[in-house]
Design an enzyme around this catalytic site. Structure first.
Site, PDB file in Angstrom:
ATOM      1  N   ARG A  47      72.481  15.408  56.110  1.00 19.28           N
ATOM      2  CA  ARG A  47      73.229  16.670  55.999  1.00 19.28           C
ATOM      3  C   ARG A  47      74.692  16.425  56.364  1.00 19.28           C
ATOM      4  NH1 ARG A  47      73.167  19.481  60.318  1.00 19.28           N
ATOM      5  NH2 ARG A  47      70.919  19.479  60.604  1.00 19.28           N
ATOM      6  N   TYR A  99      85.250  36.646  40.108  1.00 17.57           N
ATOM      7  CA  TYR A  99      83.855  36.543  39.682  1.00 17.57           C
ATOM      8  C   TYR A  99      83.044  37.565  40.488  1.00 17.57           C
ATOM      9  CZ  TYR A  99      79.129  34.585  39.845  1.00 17.57           C
ATOM     10  OH  TYR A  99      77.774  34.422  39.824  1.00 17.57           O
ATOM     11  N   ASP A 171      90.555  29.885  43.434  1.00 22.56           N
ATOM     12  CA  ASP A 171      89.345  29.482  42.727  1.00 22.56           C
ATOM     13  C   ASP A 171      89.808  28.962  41.363  1.00 22.56           C
ATOM     14  OD1 ASP A 171      87.072  29.332  41.122  1.00 22.56           O
ATOM     15  OD2 ASP A 171      86.102  31.042  42.082  1.00 22.56           O
ATOM     16  N   LYS A 196      80.398  24.424  36.598  1.00 26.86           N
ATOM     17  CA  LYS A 196      81.080  24.722  35.342  1.00 26.86           C
ATOM     18  C   LYS A 196      81.729  23.458  34.758  1.00 26.86           C
ATOM     19  CE  LYS A 196      79.701  28.908  36.210  1.00 26.86           C
ATOM     20  NZ  LYS A 196      79.438  29.095  37.578  1.00 26.86           N
TER      21      LYS A 196
END
Ligand SMILES: Cc1ncc(COP(=O)(O)O)c(C=O)c1O
Length: 381
Positions: A47, A99, A171, A196
């Protein structure tokens, strides 16, 4: 080094154990230690650190011109962790047209923890200036916005925010670092949904945060481990593979995006087209100055839900689906899909009407995409 050279080589050193020219998928949860408190190569638990993820983080940082990168399990996990730089009682100014999932995270999750949000039209910097307060610690913008392609002047917003000591987060998912590098325009932090364009093949969900400030980077590294929403080794490897072709993919998305937008602008069944590359876009000059191209996202309004439904259900090549930035052309209906969580009155103010259709132009032959849209539009009575 040029963009493609960096994309292919940054973080992609041959593997020290075998010489493998691609970074291996280090599919492990932990690492053997030589003795108590003596990890072999600095790795203790996956992690906290994983070599495949580190390679991707270096690669993406190099592409955005950032010193530090942190990869997460989704774009929203990246945004959520970034917002943890802000504490209860502090204030964030946000583009009113982000978004829908970003808006949902801010308004229905983080607001419950005492962070205050003001949603403003950041296309006009004076709205940002008016919204800034003494306790504003962050300005969060998305440009061009999803789905109506409004453009925010990153330099002007950064200058305003910095006057009150607030960081600017951009973003950059829609543009990718190939078409826009917000840190060069004064922004402090860049976030992406790697789902994306960065991955580019619609087969991975992920996110990344990229920045230069050492103190914020130290905190984000701490949060990445403490909160734990990390990107898996396999997804890290997929995105690392994706960015090697980012430049050529974005060049083609941009070329095809321009042609599809030009076709839609002239089409009698289309009432309005949203594409910053069009001369008719009211912010075309700003987009041209700030971006290195216009990309493959195009929205258009066909006037009603019925007409939108006709188009969305008549396409044969374009796939009706959420998401964007992949090799295949995706078509969607923002009002009921990506932006369903935005209040109806806000949607109508922003131009996210029931007749709005969004296309993520893929890498198929442009003639085929246009022919498909043409036959679908011809079904509108
Ligand atoms: C601009 C933008 N930012 C963030 C996200 C969220 O990313 P993810 O779906 O990877 O969580 C999306 C998803 O569609 C997006 O379009």
């Amino acid at each position: 080094m040029g963009f493609s050279t960096t994309a292919i080589h940054a973080g992609n050193e041959p593997d020290p154990t075998t010489g493998s020219v691609t970074v291996p998928i280090y599919q492990t949860s932990t690492y053997a230690q030589e003795g108590l408190g003596r990890p072999r190569a600095g790795y203790e638990y996956a992690r906290t650190q994983n070599p495949t993820r580190s390679a991707l983080e270096q690669n993406l940082a190099a592409l955005e011109g950032a010193r530090f990168g942190f990869a997460f399990a989704s774009g929203l996990a990246a945004i959520d962790t970034t917002l943890r730089l802000v504490k209860a009682g502090e204030h964030v100014v946000v583009s009113d047209n982000t978004y829908g999932g970003t808006y949902r995270l801010f308004s229905r999750v983080l607001a419950d923890y005492g962070v205050e949000f003001s949603y403003v039209d950041t296309t006009d910097v004076s709205n940002v200036e008016e919204a800034l307060r003494e306790n504003t610690r962050m300005v969060f913008v998305e440009t061009p916005t999803n789905p109506v392609m409004m453009v925010t002047d990153l330099r002007a917003v950064s200058e305003a925010a910095h006057r009150v000591g607030a960081r600017v987060v951009c973003d950059n998912t829609f543009m990718s670092p190939y078409l826009q590098r917000p840190l060069e325009h004064g922004c402090d932090i860049v976030v992406h949904s790697t789902t994306k364009y960065l991955n580019g093949h619609s087969d991975s969900v992920g996110g990344v945060v990229l920045l230069n400030d050492e103190r914020d980077a130290e905190r984000l590294g701490f949060l990445q481990n403490a909160v734990g929403a990390i990107l898996s080794p396999f997804d890290s490897w997929l995105v690392l593979r994706g960015t090697k072709t980012l430049a050529v993919r974005m060049q083609q998305h941009d070329r095809t995006g321009r042609e599809v937008a030009a076709f839609l602008e002239e089409h009698p069944k289309v009432q309005k087209t949203y594409y910053p590359g069009s001369l008719s876009h009211r912010q075309h000059a700003l987009a041209k100055r700030q971006q290195l191209g216009f990309g493959g996202m195009v929205s258009f309004d066909v006037g009603s839900l019925e007409n939108a439904r006709t188009v969305l259900e008549s396409v044969r090549l374009c796939t009706l689906a959420e998401s964007l930035g992949g090799v295949e052309t995706l078509i969607s209906h923002p009002a009921t899909m990506t932006h369903a969580s935005v209040l109806p009155e806000t949607r109508s103010r922003l131009g996210i009407t029931d007749g709005l259709v969004r296309i993520s132009v893929g890498l198929e032959d442009v003639e085929d995409i246009i022919a498909d849209l043409d036959q679908a539009l011809s079904k509108i009575p």
